[in-house]
Write a protein that holds these residues in place. Structure first.
Motif, PDB file in Angstrom:
ATOM      1  N   GLN A  71      29.149  38.119  33.093  1.00 15.10           N
ATOM      2  CA  GLN A  71      29.762  39.310  33.681  1.00 15.10           C
ATOM      3  C   GLN A  71      29.872  38.625  35.243  1.00 15.10           C
ATOM      4  OE1 GLN A  71      27.602  43.016  33.396  1.00 15.10           O
ATOM      5  NE2 GLN A  71      29.488  43.687  32.104  1.00 15.10           N
ATOM      6  N   SER A  72      30.995  38.988  35.857  1.00 16.16           N
ATOM      7  CA  SER A  72      30.933  38.584  37.299  1.00 16.16           C
ATOM      8  C   SER A  72      30.357  39.355  38.093  1.00 16.16           C
ATOM      9  CB  SER A  72      32.605  38.616  37.602  1.00 16.16           C
ATOM     10  OG  SER A  72      32.977  39.871  37.669  1.00 16.16           O
ATOM     11  N   SER A  85      35.795  35.060  39.461  1.00 18.28           N
ATOM     12  CA  SER A  85      36.488  36.656  39.391  1.00 18.28           C
ATOM     13  C   SER A  85      37.661  36.464  38.120  1.00 18.28           C
ATOM     14  CB  SER A  85      36.981  37.091  40.341  1.00 18.28           C
ATOM     15  OG  SER A  85      35.604  37.694  41.283  1.00 18.28           O
ATOM     16  N   ASP A 112      36.758  36.075  34.468  1.00 15.83           N
ATOM     17  CA  ASP A 112      36.184  37.164  34.050  1.00 15.83           C
ATOM     18  C   ASP A 112      37.110  38.145  33.818  1.00 15.83           C
ATOM     19  OD1 ASP A 112      33.758  39.128  33.343  1.00 15.83           O
ATOM     20  OD2 ASP A 112      34.528  40.133  35.295  1.00 15.83           O
ATOM     21  N   ARG A 164      38.214  39.890  30.137  1.00 18.56           N
ATOM     22  CA  ARG A 164      38.039  41.342  30.122  1.00 18.56           C
ATOM     23  C   ARG A 164      39.365  41.971  29.501  1.00 18.56           C
ATOM     24  NH1 ARG A 164      37.122  44.024  34.335  1.00 18.56           N
ATOM     25  NH2 ARG A 164      36.793  42.201  35.734  1.00 18.56           N
ATOM     26  N   GLU A 181      42.443  44.238  40.139  1.00 13.87           N
ATOM     27  CA  GLU A 181      41.059  43.597  39.994  1.00 13.87           C
ATOM     28  C   GLU A 181      40.516  42.732  40.884  1.00 13.87           C
ATOM     29  OE1 GLU A 181      39.110  43.192  36.757  1.00 13.87           O
ATOM     30  OE2 GLU A 181      40.005  44.912  35.838  1.00 13.87           O
ATOM     31  N   PRO A 236      35.521  45.175  40.394  1.00 18.90           N
ATOM     32  CA  PRO A 236      34.835  44.904  39.183  1.00 18.90           C
ATOM     33  C   PRO A 236      33.341  44.479  39.240  1.00 18.90           C
ATOM     34  CG  PRO A 236      37.064  44.135  39.313  1.00 18.90           C
ATOM     35  CD  PRO A 236      36.573  44.505  40.871  1.00 18.90           C
ATOM     36  N   GLN A 237      33.057  43.554  40.386  1.00 21.35           N
ATOM     37  CA  GLN A 237      31.613  43.122  40.417  1.00 21.35           C
ATOM     38  C   GLN A 237      30.632  44.356  41.014  1.00 21.35           C
ATOM     39  OE1 GLN A 237      34.630  41.547  41.968  1.00 21.35           O
ATOM     40  NE2 GLN A 237      34.512  40.227  40.092  1.00 21.35           N
ATOM     41  N   ASN A 281      30.026  46.047  37.717  1.00 23.67           N
ATOM     42  CA  ASN A 281      29.272  45.399  36.748  1.00 23.67           C
ATOM     43  C   ASN A 281      27.701  45.581  36.990  1.00 23.67           C
ATOM     44  OD1 ASN A 281      31.139  44.171  35.175  1.00 23.67           O
ATOM     45  ND2 ASN A 281      31.356  42.393  36.347  1.00 23.67           N
TER      46      ASN A 281
END
Ligand SMILES: Cc1cc2nc3c(=O)[nH]c(=O)nc-3n(C[C@H](O)[C@H](O)[C@H](O)COP(=O)(O)OP(=O)(O)OC[C@H]3O[C@@H](n4cnc5c(N)ncnc54)[C@H](O)[C@@H]3O)c2cc1C
Ligand code: FES
Ligand code: FES
Lengths: 161, 265
Positions: free
Chosen positions: A56-57, A111, A114, A118, A131, B101-102, B105
Motif C-alpha cells: 500500500q502507498s 503513488s 499503487d 487498486r 487519486e 489515498p495515502q 491507507n
C-alpha cells in the motif's frame, strides 16, 4: 531510546538501530543510504516521500520506522526489474515528459503504481487526477503526469506487473 | 520531534495496561494526526502505544441490522468495504473522500473520532447517524461524545474499541473541501433514521453540531425545498483565512440542501 528494527526493503532483509521517533523516510535515507525517496514538505502534504508498505502507498515521512517492523517496503529503487530495464510506469514518465526537476517523481511514480493496481489497470483521466490528491508537483502542471499514468496502466497489465 | 518510549499493543486490553499510570502516554492509531503533531512539538508524550497490532480493534461487522466498525479500521477499508457500501453507502463515500489515498491507507476511524478535529469528516457521520462509541470501559452515545474543539467524553487511558452505526433509511454526506487540505470547510451529513431526521455539520464551528431547525423541517417534509429558507446563525462559527463565519453559514445551507437531494436519490 535505541530500538532494533527489521524489515524487507525491495526484497532484501535489512535491520538497524533507530530511535522511537525515527521516521521511516529517515531510516531509508540515512540508515540505508537509499536517497531515492525524497522529503518535500515533511508535513504529510506533498507525497514526495511515498513508498509502498505491504503493498500500500504511504507517506514515509508520516510513519515511524518502528511501525514498519516486519513489513515489506518497496521504494523507487526497487521498482525497475533490472539495471537496464525500467518499470512500465517509469518508462511512461520518460516517454510522456512527465517530469521536469524530478523532485516529486519518486513519490508520483510510487503513488501511480499503487493507483493503477487498486483500480485493476482501468483508469480514466478524472480518476487519475483525483487519486493524485496527495502528490504535489511544482513544475509540470500535472498534464503529462496524468498522460503518463494513463499510458502506463495498459503497459503494466501487458507486462504483468 | 521529542523522543518517547515506544510500545506495541497486542490487544485493546494490552494497550490499556501499557497506558496505565502513564499520564503522559498516548495511543497511536494511523499516526496521520499524531505524527504531524509530534513533529511540530505540539505534544510531548512520554510513551506511545501503537495499536496497529491489536487485531481485536480492526474489522467491519454487520450487527443488529447496522454496522460495527473496529477503531483501527483504515479509511480506505471503510471506503471499499462491500458491507459498508451496501448498508450505509454514505459512510463509504465519506471515508473515500478523506484526505488522499495515502492518508486513507493509514488513518483510522477510531483515531479520527477520538481526535475530534473541528474539520474532520467522521464526526458528522457519527453524530447524524446517532452512532454509539464503544470504549474499553463503556458505551457512549454520539450526542454525549463530542465536547467541542478536539475534546471528547473519553477519559484518561480510555480507548475507543469500535463504533456501532444503526442503518438509516436514507443518508448522504456532502462536503465543501478546503482545496488545499481536503478537510471540510463545511460538511453536512443528513440522515433519516428510525428516530427521526438528524443533520450534523462539521468544519463550520469549533466542533460538530446538529441543526435542529433543519431536522424539524425535514421531519415534516424530507426535501431540499423544506430547508431553503433556514439560515444558520453565524455566532460561534469559524472565521479564518479560509472563509468568514458568514461564508460558512451560507455553505451549511448549500451543503445541507445538496445532502438532502443526494439522500433522496
Ligand atoms: C494530508 C492529510 C489530509 C487529511 N485530510 C482529512 C480530511 O479530509 N478529513 C478528515 O476527516 N481527516 C483528514 N485527515 C486526518 C486523518 O483522517 C487522520 O487519519 C485522523 O484524523 C486521525 O486518525 P489516525 O488513525 O491517523 O490517528 P492518530 O494520528 O494515530 O491519533 C490521533 C489521536 O487520537 C488518539 N487515538 C487514536 N486511536 C484511538 C483510540 N482507538 N482510542 C482513543 N484514542 C485514540 C491518539 O492518541 C491521538 O491523540 C488528514 C490528514 C492528513 C495528514
Ligand atoms: S515529505 Fe512526506 S508528504 Fe511531503
Ligand atoms: S517535476 Fe519538479 S516538482 Fe514535479
Amino acid at each position: 531510546m535505541s530500538i532494533s528494527v527489521s524489515m524487507t526493503v525491495n526484497g532484501k532483509a535489512v535491520s538497524g538501530k533507530v530511535e522511537a521517533r525515527t521516521l521511516l523516510v529517515q531510516f531509508l535515507r540515512e540508515n540505508l543510504s537509499m536517497t531515492g525517496t525524497h522529503v518535500g514538505c515533511d508535513t504529510s502534504q506533498c507525497g514526495a516521500c511515498v513508498v509502498h508498505v505491504d503493498g500500500q502507498s504511504v507517506k514515509s515521512c508520516t510513519m515511524l520506522a518502528v511501525q514498519a517492523e516486519g513489513a515489506k517496503v518497496m521504494t523507487i529503487e526497487g521498482l525497475a526489474p533490472s539495471a537496464d530495464k525500467l518499470h512500465p510506469m517509469q518508462e511512461a514518465f520518460r516517454d510522456n515528459h512527465a517530469l521536469q526537476c524530478g523532485f516529486c517523481t519518486p513519490g508520483m511514480v510510487m503513488s501511480a503504481v499503487d493507483m493503477v493496481k487498486r483500480h485493476n489497470y482501468q483508469l480514466d483521466e478524472a480518476t487519475v487526477r483525483r487519486e493524485l490528491e496527495g502528490n504535489l508537483c511544482r513544475c509540470t502542471g500535472y498534464h503529462n503526469i496524468v498522460k503518463a499514468i494513463l499510458a502506463a496502466a495498459p503497459a503494466m497489465k501487458a507486462a504483468g506487473v | 520531534m521529542y523522543d518517547f518510549a515506544y510500545h506495541r499493543a497486542k490487544s485493546a486490553a494490552d494497550a490499556t495496561a501499557l497506558l496505565k499510570g502513564k499520564s503522559e502516554g498516548r495511543a497511536m492509531a494511523g499516526g496521520m494526526t499524531l505524527i504531524p503533531t509530534l513533529k511540530q512539538r505540539l505534544a510531548r508524550p512520554s510513551d506511545v502505544v501503537d495499536l496497529a497490532g491489536a487485531k481485536d480493534l480492526a474489522g467491519i461487522k454487520a450487527e443488529g441490522g447496522g454496522l460495527t466498525i473496529g477503531a483501527m479500521t483504515r479509511h480506505g477499508a471503510v471506503a471499499t468495504s462491500t458491507e459498508v457500501k451496501s448498508t450505509i453507502p454514505a459512510l463509504a463515500s465519506l471515508a473515500g473522500h478523506i484526505g488522499d489515498p495515502q492518508v486513507r491507507n493509514r488513518g483510522t476511524i477510531g483515531g479520527s473520532v477520538a481526535n475530534n478535529d473541528p474539520a474532520a469528516d467522521y464526526p458528522a457521520a457519527v453524530l447524524a447517524l446517532g452512532a454509539t462509541i464503544n470504549t474499553t470501559t463503556r458505551k457512549i452515545a454520539a450526542d454525549q461524545f463530542f465536547k467541542g474543539l478536539f475534546e471528547t467524553a473519553l477519559g484518561e487511558g480510555e480507548l475507543i474499541t469500535s463504533i456501532s452505526f444503526p442503518k438509516p433509511e436514507k443518508a448522504a454526506y456532502v462536503k465543501f473541501p478546503n482545496p488545499a487540505s481536503r478537510y471540510a470547510m463545511v460538511g453536512v451529513f443528513v440522515a433519516k433514521t428510525a428516530g427521526g431526521v438528524r443533520v450534523a455539520v462539521t468544519g463550520a464551528g469549533p466542533g460538530v453540531f446538529r441543526v435542529k431547525a433543519m431536522e424539524d423541517a425535514l421531519a415534516k417534509n424530507f426535501s431540499s425545498a423544506a430547508i431553503k429558507d433556514i439560515k444558520v446563525p453565524t455566532d460561534g462559527l469559524n472565521s479564518d483565512i479560509h472563509g468568514s463565519a458568514e461564508y460558512r453559514a451560507h455553505l451549511v445551507g448549500v451543503m445541507a440542501r445538496r445532502a438532502v437531494d443526494a439522500a433522496s436519490k
